[in-house]
Design a protein around this motif. Structure first.
Motif, PDB file in Angstrom:
ATOM      1  N   LEU A  39       0.841  -1.209   0.000  1.00 48.87           N
ATOM      2  CA  LEU A  39       0.000   0.000   0.000  1.00 48.87           C
ATOM      3  C   LEU A  39       0.875   1.259   0.000  1.00 48.87           C
ATOM      4  CD1 LEU A  39      -2.856  -0.940   2.500  1.00 48.87           C
ATOM      5  CD2 LEU A  39      -3.139  -0.323   0.085  1.00 48.87           C
ATOM      6  N   ALA A  40       1.975   1.200   0.762  1.00 48.70           N
ATOM      7  CA  ALA A  40       2.874   2.361   0.844  1.00 48.70           C
ATOM      8  C   ALA A  40       3.461   2.703  -0.526  1.00 48.70           C
ATOM      9  CB  ALA A  40       4.008   2.089   1.841  1.00 48.70           C
ATOM     10  N   ARG A  41       3.597   1.665  -1.382  1.00 46.17           N
ATOM     11  CA  ARG A  41       4.200   1.865  -2.705  1.00 46.17           C
ATOM     12  C   ARG A  41       3.155   2.095  -3.798  1.00 46.17           C
ATOM     13  NH1 ARG A  41       8.060  -3.486  -2.265  1.00 46.17           N
ATOM     14  NH2 ARG A  41       9.681  -2.601  -0.939  1.00 46.17           N
ATOM     15  N   ASN A  42       1.888   2.008  -3.429  1.00 48.51           N
ATOM     16  CA  ASN A  42       0.814   2.095  -4.415  1.00 48.51           C
ATOM     17  C   ASN A  42       0.789   3.470  -5.101  1.00 48.51           C
ATOM     18  OD1 ASN A  42      -1.691   2.217  -5.721  1.00 48.51           O
ATOM     19  ND2 ASN A  42      -2.581   0.754  -4.269  1.00 48.51           N
ATOM     20  N   ALA A  43       0.766   3.444  -6.424  1.00 50.03           N
ATOM     21  CA  ALA A  43       0.814   4.702  -7.194  1.00 50.03           C
ATOM     22  C   ALA A  43      -0.461   5.535  -7.059  1.00 50.03           C
ATOM     23  CB  ALA A  43       1.086   4.395  -8.661  1.00 50.03           C
ATOM     24  N   LYS A  44      -1.542   4.934  -6.543  1.00 49.24           N
ATOM     25  CA  LYS A  44      -2.785   5.698  -6.348  1.00 49.24           C
ATOM     26  C   LYS A  44      -2.689   6.641  -5.152  1.00 49.24           C
ATOM     27  CE  LYS A  44      -6.820   3.599  -6.301  1.00 49.24           C
ATOM     28  NZ  LYS A  44      -7.661   2.465  -5.821  1.00 49.24           N
ATOM     29  N   ARG A  45      -1.758   6.370  -4.301  1.00 47.81           N
ATOM     30  CA  ARG A  45      -1.565   7.157  -3.079  1.00 47.81           C
ATOM     31  C   ARG A  45      -1.200   8.597  -3.398  1.00 47.81           C
ATOM     32  NH1 ARG A  45      -0.965   4.679   1.603  1.00 47.81           N
ATOM     33  NH2 ARG A  45       0.234   5.915   3.074  1.00 47.81           N
ATOM     34  N   PRO A  46      -1.707   9.547  -2.615  1.00 43.93           N
ATOM     35  CA  PRO A  46      -1.264  10.923  -2.859  1.00 43.93           C
ATOM     36  C   PRO A  46       0.246  11.035  -2.642  1.00 43.93           C
ATOM     37  CG  PRO A  46      -2.539  10.770  -0.802  1.00 43.93           C
ATOM     38  CD  PRO A  46      -2.672   9.451  -1.505  1.00 43.93           C
ATOM     39  N   GLY A  47       0.918  11.771  -3.526  1.00 44.24           N
ATOM     40  CA  GLY A  47       2.362  11.936  -3.414  1.00 44.24           C
ATOM     41  C   GLY A  47       2.707  13.216  -2.665  1.00 44.24           C
ATOM     42  N   SER A  48       3.993  13.417  -2.427  1.00 38.78           N
ATOM     43  CA  SER A  48       4.447  14.622  -1.714  1.00 38.78           C
ATOM     44  C   SER A  48       3.958  15.890  -2.404  1.00 38.78           C
ATOM     45  CB  SER A  48       5.974  14.655  -1.667  1.00 38.78           C
ATOM     46  OG  SER A  48       6.457  13.591  -0.910  1.00 38.78           O
ATOM     47  N   ASP A  49       3.979  15.883  -3.748  1.00 39.29           N
ATOM     48  CA  ASP A  49       3.534  17.082  -4.470  1.00 39.29           C
ATOM     49  C   ASP A  49       2.044  17.347  -4.258  1.00 39.29           C
ATOM     50  OD1 ASP A  49       3.195  14.681  -5.806  1.00 39.29           O
ATOM     51  OD2 ASP A  49       3.690  15.460  -7.796  1.00 39.29           O
ATOM     52  N   ASP A  50       1.256  16.278  -4.108  1.00 38.56           N
ATOM     53  CA  ASP A  50      -0.177  16.465  -3.832  1.00 38.56           C
ATOM     54  C   ASP A  50      -0.393  17.082  -2.448  1.00 38.56           C
ATOM     55  OD1 ASP A  50      -1.092  15.165  -6.279  1.00 38.56           O
ATOM     56  OD2 ASP A  50      -0.353  13.311  -5.365  1.00 38.56           O
ATOM     57  N   PHE A  51       0.374  16.616  -1.472  1.00 40.43           N
ATOM     58  CA  PHE A  51       0.266  17.184  -0.122  1.00 40.43           C
ATOM     59  C   PHE A  51       0.628  18.669  -0.141  1.00 40.43           C
ATOM     60  CE2 PHE A  51       0.140  12.791   1.186  1.00 40.43           C
ATOM     61  CZ  PHE A  51      -0.574  12.804   2.381  1.00 40.43           C
ATOM     62  N   ILE A  52       1.725  18.984  -0.847  1.00 35.87           N
ATOM     63  CA  ILE A  52       2.162  20.387  -0.885  1.00 35.87           C
ATOM     64  C   ILE A  52       1.090  21.251  -1.553  1.00 35.87           C
ATOM     65  CG2 ILE A  52       3.870  22.003  -1.832  1.00 35.87           C
ATOM     66  CD1 ILE A  52       5.977  19.779  -1.476  1.00 35.87           C
ATOM     67  N   ALA A  53       0.563  20.779  -2.676  1.00 32.93           N
ATOM     68  CA  ALA A  53      -0.452  21.556  -3.400  1.00 32.93           C
ATOM     69  C   ALA A  53      -1.706  21.784  -2.561  1.00 32.93           C
ATOM     70  CB  ALA A  53      -0.801  20.854  -4.706  1.00 32.93           C
ATOM     71  N   ALA A  54      -2.082  20.768  -1.767  1.00 37.30           N
ATOM     72  CA  ALA A  54      -3.340  20.875  -1.031  1.00 37.30           C
ATOM     73  C   ALA A  54      -3.207  21.634   0.291  1.00 37.30           C
ATOM     74  CB  ALA A  54      -3.892  19.471  -0.767  1.00 37.30           C
ATOM     75  N   LEU A  55      -2.047  21.559   0.922  1.00 33.17           N
ATOM     76  CA  LEU A  55      -1.944  22.087   2.287  1.00 33.17           C
ATOM     77  C   LEU A  55      -1.371  23.494   2.403  1.00 33.17           C
ATOM     78  CD1 LEU A  55      -0.674  18.940   4.225  1.00 33.17           C
ATOM     79  CD2 LEU A  55      -2.974  19.936   4.266  1.00 33.17           C
ATOM     80  N   PHE A  56      -0.723  23.972   1.322  1.00 39.99           N
ATOM     81  CA  PHE A  56      -0.035  25.261   1.447  1.00 39.99           C
ATOM     82  C   PHE A  56      -0.540  26.262   0.429  1.00 39.99           C
ATOM     83  CE2 PHE A  56       2.725  21.851   2.887  1.00 39.99           C
ATOM     84  CZ  PHE A  56       3.121  22.291   4.143  1.00 39.99           C
ATOM     85  N   GLU A  57      -0.365  27.542   0.778  1.00 39.18           N
ATOM     86  CA  GLU A  57      -0.704  28.614  -0.163  1.00 39.18           C
ATOM     87  C   GLU A  57       0.566  29.347  -0.556  1.00 39.18           C
ATOM     88  OE1 GLU A  57      -3.446  30.925   2.076  1.00 39.18           O
ATOM     89  OE2 GLU A  57      -5.066  29.454   1.851  1.00 39.18           O
ATOM     90  N   ASP A  58       0.497  30.013  -1.694  1.00 36.92           N
ATOM     91  CA  ASP A  58       1.631  30.824  -2.178  1.00 36.92           C
ATOM     92  C   ASP A  58       2.940  30.046  -2.233  1.00 36.92           C
ATOM     93  OD1 ASP A  58      -0.160  32.916  -2.213  1.00 36.92           O
ATOM     94  OD2 ASP A  58       0.521  33.774  -0.305  1.00 36.92           O
ATOM     95  N   PHE A  59       2.877  28.787  -2.610  1.00 33.91           N
ATOM     96  CA  PHE A  59       4.117  27.992  -2.643  1.00 33.91           C
ATOM     97  C   PHE A  59       5.085  28.554  -3.680  1.00 33.91           C
ATOM     98  CE2 PHE A  59       6.557  24.237  -4.246  1.00 33.91           C
ATOM     99  CZ  PHE A  59       7.290  24.009  -3.090  1.00 33.91           C
ATOM    100  N   PHE A  60       6.300  28.835  -3.242  1.00 36.13           N
ATOM    101  CA  PHE A  60       7.359  29.258  -4.161  1.00 36.13           C
ATOM    102  C   PHE A  60       8.471  28.234  -4.092  1.00 36.13           C
ATOM    103  CE2 PHE A  60      11.441  31.206  -5.094  1.00 36.13           C
ATOM    104  CZ  PHE A  60      11.195  31.794  -6.330  1.00 36.13           C
ATOM    105  N   GLU A  61       8.727  27.591  -5.221  1.00 34.15           N
ATOM    106  CA  GLU A  61       9.730  26.525  -5.207  1.00 34.15           C
ATOM    107  C   GLU A  61      11.130  27.086  -5.404  1.00 34.15           C
ATOM    108  OE1 GLU A  61       8.985  23.315  -7.948  1.00 34.15           O
ATOM    109  OE2 GLU A  61      10.691  22.160  -7.188  1.00 34.15           O
ATOM    110  N   ILE A  62      12.052  26.701  -4.529  1.00 32.87           N
ATOM    111  CA  ILE A  62      13.451  27.070  -4.758  1.00 32.87           C
ATOM    112  C   ILE A  62      14.121  25.933  -5.522  1.00 32.87           C
ATOM    113  CG2 ILE A  62      13.544  28.578  -2.715  1.00 32.87           C
ATOM    114  CD1 ILE A  62      15.378  26.400  -1.405  1.00 32.87           C
TER     115      ILE A  62
END
Lengths: 273, 283
Positions: A13-36
């Motif tokens: 399950l931990a490896r399942n591609a359906k799982r939200p990825g780190s980028d999904d968490f960042i997109a959903a939880l933060f505002e004004d994200f500026f990537e360095i």
């Protein structure tokens, strides 16, 4: 009533591609994200995402090891296997968080650091060591969340934290169950058996006090209801950050040192200043 | 697909057997074969020259107690934290038995030995890892001893020298073993912030979690000639990139060329070189 899930099923399950990825968490939880981008020494490693964003209205630093979910994304992100350049980009992110006194939130999802020739030539071991070294004494609140696979040194390089949160089906281990089985029993096919003895599930790590919180997932894993799981993570970050921000720097650093200092002591009696 | 640790273990075992060559029995005395030129010697002859081949200069495996005894000024060394032994934190099947067998076979309580004493008149705290104890893997007791050594050096304001070796995590202690990377790095950081000098001395072979924690955190990094020093094992890398690695990849000399080692210091020069460095840092 949830059905019993074996440790190896959790690994899958931990490896399942359906799982939200780190980028999904960042997109959903933060505002004004500026990537360095980039480590200012050699390159920009796409396996590691770093940036500045707003969380609950206040600026924070964000860093993640990200696998990607589609084939294209996985290739771009090297399947979540970071190069030394990725760890050094993270060190930039950490230094900025310290400089501007921003809390740091990290997301971990990696099978391990990239074991390639170029990685060795540029000091993979030194890069990881430096992350552990600097995180251990960074005077800012740090919260790390293992959202999927937490593979070995390459995972904990972003995981020296005041609070370590694990999703219910996330795993954190010294190496993959396949690798473990192959070393101890010369048979990588015995991965399920290895998973049983390795104690790599979130529940195990919570019991050992290596993880501080476990976030429940729906039956079938986080991929069944990503928003629900992401929101749970967000709520927990919010409440823990509020607590951590009340602590003085000295208290914060002493607590962090003590937390790791007590792991694997024979008598638990340690002289701490 | 990838199985770094299995590959690494194979490689380490192979290297270890090469280092020792084969032990040949002639009459009643076991002879040791040099891994460099294949000449064989009586153990006592090698012992007298710190296990450096008198013919080709190859550095054979050096038992840690003998190393420390030769390094320190006569009658100044005191062993510290001697009673720390491995613990079976996961209740791992067969591990307790393995520990006691290894301890009686090697005469070592754990892979790491800590000593304080004087080197060329300078007092220092020293830790060294012996790969004959479960390949020098970092179990909790090894992590604890390295951490205690750093804390002792900090509280007594002494320099710290660590002779690193070993392949990284100890499988039987799982996640607790992995966490020792953080614990030791955090202790070295505190020690460093207090102004302490840490000399990391790399010996053959230093890889995995040892490389990715304290071994890479020295103010000064020295390495023995020809030691393997890297993160991933050579076979894993070959598997990843699909080609053979050049000779000498990840050797001390390679790492010096790539900027990760300050000096290659042979065993016969180690005492003089450490004395010089300690003296340069003493006020």
């Amino acid at each position: 009533m949830q059905k019993k899930v074996s440790p190896y099923e959790r690994v899958k399950l931990a490896r399942n591609a359906k799982r939200p990825g780190s980028d999904d968490f960042i997109a959903a939880l933060f505002e004004d994200f500026f990537e360095i981008r980039g480590d200012r020494a050699y390159s920009d490693d796409n396996a590691v995402i770093c940036g500045i964003a707003r969380f609950n209205g206040a600026p924070v630093s964000v860093a993640a090891i990200c696998k990607g979910r589609t084939i294209e994304a996985r290739i771009k992100r090297n399947f979540g296997m970071a190069q030394p350049d990725g760890y050094r980009k993270f060190l930039r992110c950490l230094a900025q968080a310290v400089k501007f006194r921003r809390p740091l939130i990290t997301f971990i999802d990696t099978p391990g650091a990239y074991p390639g020739k170029s990685a060795e030539e540029r000091g993979q071991g030194q890069a990881i060591a430096e992350c552990l070294y600097q995180m251990s004494a960074a005077p800012i609140p740090i919260i790390s969340i293992v959202i999927g696979e937490g593979g070995s040194g390459g995972a904990i390089a972003l995981g020296v934290a005041d609070r370590l949160i694990m999703l219910e089906n996330a795993v954190l281990s010294v190496l993959s169950p396949e690798g473990f089985a192959s070393i101890l029993w010369k048979d990588s096919a015995r991965a399920a058996e290895a998973s049983d003895v390795m104690k790599l599930t979130a529940a195990d790590l919570l019991e050992y006090k290596i993880a501080d919180y476990l976030i429940q997932e729906p039956d079938g894993g986080a991929g069944e209801a990503p928003e629900l799981v992401i929101n749970r993570v967000g709520e927990l970050i919010k409440s823990e950050l509020t607590e951590l921000l009340k602590l003085s720097e000295t208290q914060l650093l002493n607590d962090r040192y003590r937390k790791y200092r007590l792991i694997g002591t024979s008598d638990g009696e340690v002289c701490l200043d | 697909m990838l199985n770094p640790f299995a590959e690494r273990k194979l490689k380490l075992n192979l290297l270890q057997s090469l280092r020792f060559g084969g032990k040949k029995t002639s009459g009643t005395v076991q002879r040791i074969t040099c891994g460099g030129c294949k000449a064989d010697f009586e153990p006592s002859a090698l012992q007298a020259v710190m296990y450096v081949c008198p013919r080709c200069g190859f550095h054979l495996q050096y038992p840690v107690r003998e190393r420390l005894e030769k390094l320190f000024d006569a009658d100044t060394a005191t062993e510290k934290f001697k009673d720390l032994a491995p613990s079976d934190v996961l209740n791992f099947p067969g591990y307790a038995k393995k520990i006691s067998e290894t301890a009686s076979k090697t005469g070592l309580p754990e892979a790491c030995i800590c000593v304080t004493g004087k080197i060329g008149g300078h007092t220092a705290v020293c830790a060294a890892i012996d790969i004959s104890f479960m390949m020098g893997s970092m179990g909790t007791a090894v992590g604890e001893k390295i951490t205690l050594a750093a804390e002792l050096a900090q509280s007594s304001r002494l320099p710290l020298i660590i002779f690193s070796a070993g392949g990284g995590a100890r499988m039987q202690e799982g996640i607790f073993s992995l966490m020792q990377m953080i614990k030791t790095s955090a202790a070295i950081k505190r020690f460093s912030d207090s102004g302490g000098l840490f000399i990391s001395y790399i010996t053959h072979p230093t890889t995995g979690g040892i490389t990715a924690s304290f071994a890479s955190l020295g103010d000064i990094t020295l390495a023995e000639p020809g030691a393997l020093f890297g993160f991933a094992g050579p076979r894993v890398i070959e598997q990843t990139i699909g080609e053979k690695l050049p000779n000498g990849f990840q050797s001390s000399e390679f790492q010096m060329e790539h900027g990760f080692v300050d000096a290659i210091v042979s065993r016969s020069d180690s005492r003089a070189e450490l004395t010089k460095l300690l003296s340069l840092h003493s006020v």
